[in-house]
Design a protein around this motif. Sequence first.
Motif, short mmCIF file in Angstrom:
data_model
loop_
_atom_site.label_atom_id
_atom_site.label_comp_id
_atom_site.label_asym_id
_atom_site.label_seq_id
_atom_site.Cartn_x
_atom_site.Cartn_y
_atom_site.Cartn_z
N SER A 102 0.82 -1.22 0.00
CA SER A 102 0.00 0.00 0.00
C SER A 102 0.85 1.27 0.00
N LYS A 103 2.13 1.16 0.29
CA LYS A 103 3.00 2.34 0.39
C LYS A 103 4.04 2.44 -0.72
N ARG A 104 3.98 1.57 -1.68
CA ARG A 104 5.00 1.59 -2.72
C ARG A 104 4.62 2.56 -3.83
N SER A 105 5.63 3.14 -4.45
CA SER A 105 5.39 4.06 -5.55
C SER A 105 6.11 3.61 -6.82
N PHE A 106 7.04 2.71 -6.70
CA PHE A 106 7.83 2.22 -7.83
C PHE A 106 7.23 0.90 -8.28
N THR A 107 6.52 0.90 -9.40
CA THR A 107 5.78 -0.30 -9.82
C THR A 107 6.15 -0.74 -11.23
N VAL A 108 7.36 -0.46 -11.64
CA VAL A 108 7.78 -0.80 -13.00
C VAL A 108 8.17 -2.27 -13.11
N ILE A 109 8.23 -2.73 -14.35
CA ILE A 109 8.70 -4.08 -14.66
C ILE A 109 9.90 -3.93 -15.58
N LEU A 110 11.03 -4.48 -15.12
CA LEU A 110 12.30 -4.32 -15.83
C LEU A 110 12.90 -5.67 -16.17
N PHE A 111 13.40 -5.80 -17.38
CA PHE A 111 14.17 -6.98 -17.76
C PHE A 111 15.65 -6.60 -17.62
N VAL A 112 16.43 -7.49 -17.03
CA VAL A 112 17.87 -7.29 -16.88
C VAL A 112 18.56 -8.50 -17.49
N HIS A 113 19.42 -8.23 -18.46
CA HIS A 113 20.21 -9.28 -19.13
C HIS A 113 21.67 -9.08 -18.71
N LEU A 114 22.21 -10.04 -17.99
CA LEU A 114 23.56 -9.95 -17.45
C LEU A 114 24.55 -10.64 -18.36
N ARG A 115 25.64 -9.93 -18.65
CA ARG A 115 26.68 -10.45 -19.53
C ARG A 115 27.94 -10.79 -18.73
N GLN A 116 28.64 -11.77 -19.27
CA GLN A 116 30.02 -12.05 -18.87
C GLN A 116 30.78 -12.30 -20.16
N GLU A 117 31.92 -11.65 -20.28
CA GLU A 117 32.76 -11.78 -21.47
C GLU A 117 31.96 -11.52 -22.75
N GLY A 118 31.07 -10.53 -22.69
CA GLY A 118 30.31 -10.12 -23.87
C GLY A 118 29.11 -10.98 -24.22
N LYS A 119 28.83 -12.02 -23.44
CA LYS A 119 27.73 -12.93 -23.75
C LYS A 119 26.70 -12.90 -22.62
N VAL A 120 25.41 -12.81 -22.98
CA VAL A 120 24.35 -12.85 -21.97
C VAL A 120 24.35 -14.24 -21.33
N VAL A 121 24.48 -14.26 -20.00
CA VAL A 121 24.54 -15.52 -19.27
C VAL A 121 23.37 -15.71 -18.31
#
Length: 120
Positions: A22-41
């Motif tokens: 009831s007290k939150r204001s940040f309600t976004v949905i985010l995709f995060v793609h993490l890379r190692q050595e240039g490749k999404v892992v």
Amino acid sequence: MALKTDQILDKLNEKLAQVDRSKRSFTVILFVHLRQEGKVVKSVVLDFNDLKISEIELAATSTADYPAERIDASITIDDNDFYLVATKETSFAALIEQGKVDITGNKQAFITLDEKFRNK
């Protein structure tokens, strides 16, 4: 494969479980793609609407639960750089300026997330 970000995501998931909906204001949905050595892992969805973090298919732009129109923004970032943001050693804004991340959608959502990391 263990990532530096795994420990951050675990802590964030724990904090999300304690949020008063009831007290939150940040309600976004985010995709995060993490890379190692240039490749999404690893790819995750940070769902601040339903207050959960879930692993998704690598480099996915949508899923059955998260069709493209529900996603506020998506970022591809090195595992270490995400870790540095979460530990307040750098910011999404700095990484964006340096060209170290690829963002689609609402760039401000990631900057706001960064501000929330810094306020903890």
